[in-house]
Design an enzyme around this catalytic site. Structure first.
Site, short mmCIF file in Angstrom:
data_model
loop_
_atom_site.label_atom_id
_atom_site.label_comp_id
_atom_site.label_asym_id
_atom_site.label_seq_id
_atom_site.Cartn_x
_atom_site.Cartn_y
_atom_site.Cartn_z
N ALA A 1 8.86 66.81 40.23
CA ALA A 1 7.42 68.04 39.73
C ALA A 1 7.75 68.75 39.34
CB ALA A 1 6.50 68.08 40.91
N VAL B 1 7.58 70.05 34.71
CA VAL B 1 6.60 70.21 33.82
C VAL B 1 6.60 68.34 33.27
CG1 VAL B 1 6.03 71.14 31.24
CG2 VAL B 1 7.29 71.65 32.33
N ILE B 2 7.27 67.72 33.11
CA ILE B 2 6.67 66.10 32.52
C ILE B 2 5.96 65.54 33.77
CG2 ILE B 2 7.65 63.34 31.57
CD1 ILE B 2 9.70 64.94 30.18
N GLU C 1 9.88 65.65 45.00
CA GLU C 1 10.69 66.45 44.34
C GLU C 1 11.06 67.43 44.72
OE1 GLU C 1 10.46 69.09 40.96
OE2 GLU C 1 11.96 69.74 42.55
N ALA D 1 9.30 73.09 21.98
CA ALA D 1 9.31 72.61 20.21
C ALA D 1 9.19 74.09 19.96
CB ALA D 1 8.05 71.70 20.11
N HIS E 1 -17.23 89.48 24.82
CA HIS E 1 -18.28 88.95 25.76
C HIS E 1 -18.92 87.91 25.91
CE1 HIS E 1 -19.55 88.99 29.90
NE2 HIS E 1 -21.14 89.29 29.61
P1 FAD Z 1 13.76 66.93 18.54
O1 FAD Z 1 12.00 66.95 18.83
O2 FAD Z 1 14.21 65.17 19.77
O3 FAD Z 1 14.07 66.19 17.17
C1 FAD Z 1 15.87 65.83 17.46
C2 FAD Z 1 15.58 64.79 16.40
O4 FAD Z 1 16.67 64.41 15.78
C3 FAD Z 1 15.12 62.71 16.83
O5 FAD Z 1 14.11 62.91 15.47
C4 FAD Z 1 16.65 62.78 16.61
O6 FAD Z 1 16.16 60.89 16.25
C5 FAD Z 1 17.49 62.84 15.71
N1 FAD Z 1 19.14 63.08 15.58
C6 FAD Z 1 19.57 62.91 16.50
N2 FAD Z 1 20.75 62.81 16.16
C7 FAD Z 1 20.57 62.85 15.27
C8 FAD Z 1 21.98 62.04 14.19
N3 FAD Z 1 23.42 62.03 14.56
N4 FAD Z 1 21.42 61.79 12.84
C9 FAD Z 1 20.23 61.59 12.82
N5 FAD Z 1 19.02 62.10 13.38
C10 FAD Z 1 19.67 62.31 14.92
N6 FAD Z 1 7.94 70.39 24.38
C11 FAD Z 1 6.49 71.76 24.01
O7 FAD Z 1 6.71 72.70 23.22
N7 FAD Z 1 5.12 71.26 23.93
C12 FAD Z 1 4.92 70.68 24.71
O8 FAD Z 1 3.77 70.45 25.23
C13 FAD Z 1 6.16 69.80 25.23
N8 FAD Z 1 5.78 69.06 25.88
C14 FAD Z 1 6.80 67.62 26.11
C15 FAD Z 1 6.44 66.09 26.64
C16 FAD Z 1 7.15 64.97 26.60
C17 FAD Z 1 7.08 63.79 27.45
C18 FAD Z 1 8.70 65.43 26.26
C19 FAD Z 1 9.51 64.43 26.67
C20 FAD Z 1 8.83 67.02 25.97
C21 FAD Z 1 7.71 67.65 25.79
N9 FAD Z 1 7.80 68.93 25.17
C22 FAD Z 1 7.22 69.20 24.98
C23 FAD Z 1 9.40 69.68 24.77
C24 FAD Z 1 9.81 69.12 22.96
O9 FAD Z 1 9.41 67.97 22.75
C25 FAD Z 1 10.78 69.70 22.54
O10 FAD Z 1 11.12 70.88 22.87
C26 FAD Z 1 11.14 69.50 21.27
O11 FAD Z 1 11.17 67.74 20.80
C27 FAD Z 1 12.32 69.79 20.67
O12 FAD Z 1 12.58 69.50 19.50
P2 FAD Z 1 13.92 69.48 18.44
O13 FAD Z 1 14.44 69.54 17.28
O14 FAD Z 1 14.94 70.25 19.23
O15 FAD Z 1 14.47 68.22 18.78
P1 NAD Z 2 11.96 69.90 34.30
O1 NAD Z 2 13.56 70.33 34.16
O2 NAD Z 2 10.31 71.08 34.41
O3 NAD Z 2 11.49 69.26 35.95
C1 NAD Z 2 12.57 68.58 36.98
C2 NAD Z 2 11.97 68.15 38.19
O4 NAD Z 2 12.71 67.26 38.78
C3 NAD Z 2 12.45 69.50 38.72
O5 NAD Z 2 11.69 70.08 39.55
C4 NAD Z 2 13.65 69.16 39.77
O6 NAD Z 2 14.17 69.99 41.00
C5 NAD Z 2 13.35 67.34 39.93
N1 NAD Z 2 14.33 67.28 40.33
C6 NAD Z 2 15.53 66.89 39.47
N2 NAD Z 2 16.17 65.73 40.48
C7 NAD Z 2 15.73 65.34 41.45
C8 NAD Z 2 16.13 64.36 42.00
N3 NAD Z 2 16.71 63.58 41.92
N4 NAD Z 2 14.39 64.16 42.93
C9 NAD Z 2 13.98 64.58 42.53
N5 NAD Z 2 13.49 65.67 42.27
C10 NAD Z 2 14.53 65.77 41.36
O7 NAD Z 2 12.04 68.50 33.39
P2 NAD Z 2 10.88 67.53 32.92
O8 NAD Z 2 9.38 67.43 33.55
O9 NAD Z 2 11.91 66.71 32.85
O10 NAD Z 2 11.06 68.06 31.79
C11 NAD Z 2 12.12 68.16 30.49
C12 NAD Z 2 11.98 69.08 28.79
O11 NAD Z 2 10.86 68.92 28.55
C13 NAD Z 2 11.54 70.31 30.10
O12 NAD Z 2 12.50 71.34 29.90
C14 NAD Z 2 10.32 70.92 29.79
O13 NAD Z 2 10.66 72.00 29.39
C15 NAD Z 2 9.94 69.97 28.08
N6 NAD Z 2 8.32 69.74 28.12
C16 NAD Z 2 7.71 70.82 28.29
C17 NAD Z 2 6.32 70.47 27.99
C18 NAD Z 2 5.83 71.39 28.02
O14 NAD Z 2 5.63 72.71 27.76
N7 NAD Z 2 4.36 71.62 28.19
C19 NAD Z 2 5.64 69.53 28.68
C20 NAD Z 2 7.22 68.69 28.52
C21 NAD Z 2 8.19 68.55 28.79
#
Ligand code: FAD
Ligand code: NAD
Length: 475
Positions: free
Chosen positions: A189, A191-192, A211, A327, A451
């Site tokens: 439970a 963020v995802i 969770e 991000a 407002h």
């Molecule tokens: P990434 O976005 O993972 O990019 C890394 C890139 O490097 C990828 O394209 C990968 O293919 C490439 N790469 C890796 N190794 C190599 C290599 N050796 N050679 C060439 N290319 C390579 N964050 C938020 O702030 N707001 C949100 O609303 C949010 N929503 C999310 C929803 C979901 C479902 C998920 C999974 C994540 C979400 N996040 C959110 C988290 C966010 O996506 C990440 O924090 C962010 O993308 C990290 O950016 P980054 O550039 O570090 O890595």
């Molecule tokens: P998270 O760390 O937010 O949540 C994972 C949850 O899974 C935790 O509450 C943890 O206690 C639980 N958990 C772990 N092992 C478990 C198990 N065996 N059984 C049951 N529960 C268990 O991770 P996430 O939701 O996978 O997201 C990954 C990352 O992506 C986060 O760090 C988040 O910052 C980023 N993200 C950000 C956004 C956003 O900014 N809106 C959206 C999506 C993802």
């Protein structure tokens, strides 16, 4: 050695492509290597964020929220709609189009900035040399003045619930469902789990979230977490806390899940299971044995406050280093790394990074939670204001939630702001800016807010910190 660049960035997500653009703005020659491949086999810049994270999830949250409001709220406004239905295939097509436009936009931005976008795999060798293996063509070695590693992260896979890509899926899989599963299980439970659980719950799935922790949203202020929990439960999300999954197996068309809670061993049968238990740094094939870059025991690349790794001239930014996996955190680190390479003095203010969960209501916060402030021993005061007392929230039919401000007793400094409610993710920016400028609570109290706006709730909460709220009784 075929080519030399001032800067080579490995990774084209929000941390890497932003670092590349900023470095180019400094007049440096820059290459950005990225290997992301989408399910249609096409490569695209933008990383997890644009292809399988922030953007597609927000597209589905928006569509599903509109559907939910049309079916549950429009009648309160006197709007008759007749039968409302959702075409999931069309919704998914819209999402894919947004992703295509935005990832294509990044390729365009790189080109306009004169960054050489290289599609393929990058590997850091010794002495800032980078081995580049294109998706088609010959491997070459690039020489770089500086290197920025931005390889991102990948979902944690549980051995006891291994992904099969069909019934047990990660967050990317859950963004691609072609129809709403009748019964959807979510492990985690976080963020995802909450965002994607909300999407499919609104579209008709019966969603159970398991969770492991007893506490809901342990990283958030617990007063607001409890408030949000109540609202999610009332929306039909079945959130089971203290439920540790011990096994998940595909059996025919179903997934059999076993977990333990305070009452003992439990079973659950679902049509699909999303495992969202966190992400881990992705560094597969990134570092040659003699690259000189150290990783910690969890695989994160070790960096200092300026994102400098243990190898000279090699920076690392974004999800592959410590700190929240967000991000905007990665992008700011990318800017910092490029500015430092250009010789500027700069920093990222890690104490003021906002977090947003894009559920309805949204949850947003910045700074410390009340639990953290209490534990620090600092004397503090708090003020809150419920959206139920906001005229704008009432007009919007979105009165759930509140704003809470925590301030220092001695110098009035804002220590943390927590919002559950409509547009919380937009509202938080005001206080992020205030905290960045080290504003006092009184500064917000003396700031004129239009407002009727939702932002008035922040103004009133700041007044409430000193028992001066005007539109809600002070306690
Ligand atoms: P990434 O976005 O993972 O990019 C890394 C890139 O490097 C990828 O394209 C990968 O293919 C490439 N790469 C890796 N190794 C190599 C290599 N050796 N050679 C060439 N290319 C390579 N964050 C938020 O702030 N707001 C949100 O609303 C949010 N929503 C999310 C929803 C979901 C479902 C998920 C999974 C994540 C979400 N996040 C959110 C988290 C966010 O996506 C990440 O924090 C962010 O993308 C990290 O950016 P980054 O550039 O570090 O890595
Ligand atoms: P998270 O760390 O937010 O949540 C994972 C949850 O899974 C935790 O509450 C943890 O206690 C639980 N958990 C772990 N092992 C478990 C198990 N065996 N059984 C049951 N529960 C268990 O991770 P996430 O939701 O996978 O997201 C990954 C990352 O992506 C986060 O760090 C988040 O910052 C980023 N993200 C950000 C956004 C956003 O900014 N809106 C959206 C999506 C993802």
């Amino acid at each position: 050695m075929s080519k030399a660049f001032d800067v080579v960035v490995i990774g084209g997500g929000p941390a890497g492509y932003i670092a590349a653009i900023r470095a180019a703005q400094h007049g440096m020659s820059v290459a950005c290597i990225d290997e992301w491949q989408n399910r249609d086999g096409k490569n695209a810049f933008g990383g997890t964020c644009l292809n399988a994270g922030c953007i597609p999830s927000k597209a589905l949250l928006e569509s599903s929220e509109l559907y939910h409001r049309a079916t549950h709220e429009f009648s309160k406004h006197g709007i008759s709609t007749g039968d409302v239905s959702i075409d999931v295939a069309k919704m998914q097509k819209r999402k894919a189009q947004i992703v295509r436009q935005l990832t294509g936009g990044i390729a365009g931005l790189l080109k306009a900035a004169k960054v050489e976008g290289l599609v393929g795999h990058g590997k850091l060798l010794s002495d800032r040399k980078v081995e580049f293996t294109p998706t088609s063509g010959e491997t070459e070695v690039l020489a770089a003045g500086s290197v920025v590693l931005a390889s991102g992260s990948t979902p944690v896979e549980l051995k006891i619930a291994a992904f099969d890509g069909e019934r047990i899926v990660d967050s990317w899989g859950a963004l691609e469902f072609e129809s709403a599963p009748e019964k959807l299980g979510v492990v985690g439970a976080g963020v995802i789990g909450l965002e994607l659980g909300s999407v499919w719950n609104r579209l008709g799935s019966d969603v159970v979230i398991l969770e492991a922790m007893d506490e809901f949203l342990s990283m958030a202020d617990q007063q607001l977490a409890r408030d949000a929990h109540k609202q999610f439960v009332s929306q039909g999300l079945d959130i089971r806390l203290g439920a540790a999954v011990t096994s998940a197996k595909v059996s025919g068309q179903k997934v059999q899940v076993e977990y333990t809670d305070k009452d003992g061993d439990q079973q659950l049968e679902v049509d699909k299971l999303v495992v969202a238990v966190g992400r881990r740094p992705f560094t597969d094939g990134l570092l040659a044995a003699d690259s000189g870059v150290q990783q910690d025991e969890r695989g994160f690349i070790v960096v200092d406050d300026e994102c400098r790794s243990s190898a000279k001239g090699v920076f690392a930014v974004g999800d592959c280093v410590r700190g929240p996996m967000l991000a905007h955190k990665g992008s700011e680190e990318g800017v910092m790394a490029a500015d430092l390479i250009a010789g500027e003095v700069t920093e990222v203010n890690y104490a003021v990074i906002p977090s947003v969960i894009y559920t309805a209501p949204e949850i947003a916060w910045v700074g410390q939670t009340e639990e953290e402030v209490k534990a620090s021993g600092k004397a503090y005061k708090t003020g809150s204001f419920p959206f139920a007392a906001s005229g704008r929230a009432k007009a919007m039919e979105q009165t759930d939630g509140m704003v809470k401000i925590i301030s220092a007793q001695d110098d009035d400094q804002i220590l943390g702001v927590h919002i559950v409610g409509p547009m919380a993710g937009e509202l938080i920016s005001e206080v992020v800016l205030a905290m960045e400028f080290q504003a006092s609570t009184e500064d917000i109290q003396r700031t004129v807010h239009a407002h009727p706006t939702l932002a008035e709730a922040i103004h009133e909460a700041s007044l409430a910190v000193d028992n001066k709220a005007l539109n809600y009784p002070n306690r």
